[in-house]
Design an enzyme around this catalytic site. Structure first.
Site, mmCIF file in Angstrom:
data_model
loop_
_atom_site.group_PDB
_atom_site.id
_atom_site.type_symbol
_atom_site.label_atom_id
_atom_site.label_comp_id
_atom_site.label_asym_id
_atom_site.label_seq_id
_atom_site.Cartn_x
_atom_site.Cartn_y
_atom_site.Cartn_z
ATOM 1 C CG HIS A 168 -2.188 -0.791 1.166
ATOM 2 N ND1 HIS A 168 -3.028 -1.037 2.207
ATOM 3 C CD2 HIS A 168 -2.436 -1.863 0.336
ATOM 4 C CE1 HIS A 168 -3.916 -2.073 1.599
ATOM 5 N NE2 HIS A 168 -3.582 -2.421 0.799
ATOM 6 C CE1 TYR A 215 -4.633 3.463 9.253
ATOM 7 C CE2 TYR A 215 -4.886 3.575 11.400
ATOM 8 C CZ TYR A 215 -4.235 2.948 10.209
ATOM 9 O OH TYR A 215 -3.284 2.169 10.307
ATOM 10 N N PRO A 220 -2.677 0.078 18.853
ATOM 11 C CG PRO A 220 -4.550 -1.311 18.278
ATOM 12 C CD PRO A 220 -3.858 -0.698 19.495
ATOM 13 C CE LYS A 229 5.408 3.314 12.852
ATOM 14 N NZ LYS A 229 5.434 2.788 11.760
ATOM 15 C CE1 TYR A 232 -0.481 3.948 9.463
ATOM 16 C CE2 TYR A 232 0.467 3.088 7.550
ATOM 17 C CZ TYR A 232 -0.423 2.940 8.651
ATOM 18 O OH TYR A 232 -1.429 1.988 8.344
HETATM 19 C C1 PHB Z 1 -4.475 -4.680 10.805
HETATM 20 O O1 PHB Z 1 -4.506 -4.915 9.542
HETATM 21 O O2 PHB Z 1 -4.679 -5.627 11.747
HETATM 22 C C2 PHB Z 1 -4.079 -3.185 11.085
HETATM 23 C C3 PHB Z 1 -3.659 -2.298 10.092
HETATM 24 C C4 PHB Z 1 -3.291 -1.168 10.558
HETATM 25 C C5 PHB Z 1 -3.356 -0.674 11.988
HETATM 26 C C6 PHB Z 1 -3.826 -1.660 12.934
HETATM 27 C C7 PHB Z 1 -4.196 -3.038 12.558
HETATM 28 O O3 PHB Z 1 -2.997 0.733 12.363
#
Ligand code: PHB
Ligand code: APR
Length: 397
Positions: free
Chosen positions: A76, A204, A295, A299, A387
């Site tokens: 991505h 997000y 999460p 990280k 990120y």
């Molecule tokens: C996930 O795919 O589980 C995932 C991806 C990004 C995040 C948290 C979890 O910030």
């Protein structure tokens, strides 16, 4: 009488940190054993996050663990941030000069490394009990455990790596530990669903009812999260309620979340936690044993990998060249990266979640910050750099 044996590095825990450490050490000809108190099936099925920085992907490739990752991982080049009913794209590639991340589930990484270690004949003892470590300030620390059949073992080691996660036995053995902690007043309810993701990259979303994250595992499987109360009972969340809430929190005109059969549902607490020093005598802590991030910044896994990269180099110098300088610097080297990621994860979390009883001032600050990162290239670059991996991992053979 215990069965006694000898190895160079005794590793407690077969999560990503312990497994990758064992693999990296073997590339330098350093012997290790991994002792895990859960079964192999449990370790391979435990649902966790699944986002790798490019540096972590390159590391896995360079150590021969990239085959399935390259075939099944999804690259991505950015993320979407959604707030006030609008979705904004942050294009990491153009902001950072080409950086990207890869979606590849932690469960799959764990399966890949376990398979590679077992194929190489490495000892991984699953379903152990009474795991203990002792004599940490001697030059022969001891790792003891009962195997699945109940036989007692004592392994004499040069060094012990505490890769046993947040609830492990190793961290409490470090005297004079400084602990920094923040517990957030919310949790994430995560689902895995047999549904094609309706988005090409992660979303997000900050919504007045709470945060939601749209992630994925494959072109057919979606991974979605909803902010819920800290001790939310799962039975309050039948599937229909989960989908309705997801549709609401991601809602924009002419678009909807792809629904399907939910195959996994769980609630994860949100905390920031950093403990140091990450070493006591011949015991070294790595990964979640020493630090936890919420999460939101994705990280946790990347930090676990960076710890063991630093640790593998330090142990190579210590055990093969009798130079303990890198080992002496281990904790400080790791904690610098850990604190950067801790700040970033806290910042992302604080910007996107709605605290219970949140005051309107806080809400306006969040929205001001979201408008800033989605309109100022400088602010967007800062998010993108953190990120996708500030200070990319470097592993030298
Ligand atoms: C996930 O795919 O589980 C995932 C991806 C990004 C995040 C948290 C979890 O910030
Ligand atoms: N004896 C042996 N093994 C233990 C013990 C013990 N007393 N206590 C815990 N373990 C095992 C756990 O069962 C687990 O398999 O240690 C392992 C720790 O693995 P993780 O919790 O996955 O931690 P780590 O390897 O540091 O990986 C960090 O996991 O929580 C996520 O987001 C985090 O992605 C990050 C990653």
């Amino acid at each position: 009488m215990a069965v006694t044996s000898r190895t160079q590095v005794g590793i407690v825990g077969a999560g990503p940190a312990g497994l990758l450490l064992s693999h990296l050490l073997s590339l330098h000809g350093i012997e290790s054993v991994v002792i895990e108190n859960r079964s192999r099936a449990y370790c391979e099925a435990r649902q966790r996050a699944g986002l790798l920085e490019a540096g972590a992907v390159e590391l896995l490739r360079s150590v021969g663990l990239g085959k399935r990752l390259d075939a099944e991982g999804m690259e991505h080049g950015g993320i979407y941030l959604q707030f006030e009913g609008e979705r904004h794209h942050l294009d990491f590639r153009s902001l950072t000069g080409g950086r990207w991340v890869t979606i590849y589930a932690q469960t799959e990484i764990v399966k890949d490394v376990i398979a590679a270690r077992l194929a190489a004949g490495a000892p991984i003892e699953f379903s152990a009990s009474d795991v203990a470590v002792s004599q940490l300030t001697s030059d022969r620390p001891v790792l003891s455990y009962l195997d699945e059949a109940g036989t007692a073992h004592e392994v004499s080691c040069d060094v012990i790596a505490g890769c046993d996660g947040f609830h492990g036995i190793c961290r409490p053995l470090v005297p004079g530990l400084s602990v920094y902690e923040r517990i957030y007043p919310y949790a994430w309810l995560g689902i895995l669903a047999d549904a094609a993701p309706a988005t090409d990259e992660l979303i997000y979303s900050r919504h007045s009812d709470g945060f939601a994250l749209y992630s994925m595992r494959s072109p057919e499987v979606s991974r979605l999260y909803l902010q819920v109360g800290p001790d939310e009972p799962l039975d309050q969340w039948p599937d229909e309620r989960v989908w309705a809430e997801l549709q609401k929190r991601f809602g924009i005109d002419g678009w909807s979340v792809g629904e399907g059969t939910i195959t996994d549902k769980s609630v994860t607490a949100m905390r920031s936690f950093v403990a140091g020093p990450m070493r006591h005598g011949r015991l070294f802590l790595a990964g979640d044993a020493a630090h936890i991030v919420p999460p939101t910044g994705a990280k946790g896994l990347n930090l676990a990998f960076s710890d063991v990269v630093v640790l593998a180099s330090a142990l190579r110098a210590a055990l093969l060249a009798r130079s303990w300088e890198l080992a002496d610097a281990y904790s400080d080297t790791c904690l610098e990266r850990v604190w950067r990621a801790t700040h970033f994860s806290w910042w992302m979390t604080s910007m996107l979640h709605i605290a219970p009883g949140q005051d309107p001032f806080e809400s306006q600050l969040q929205l001001a910050q979201l408008r800033y990162v989605t309109s100022s290239p400088a602010a967007a670059l800062s998010l993108a750099e953190n990120y996708s991996g500030y200070k990319p991992l470097r592993y030298e053979f």
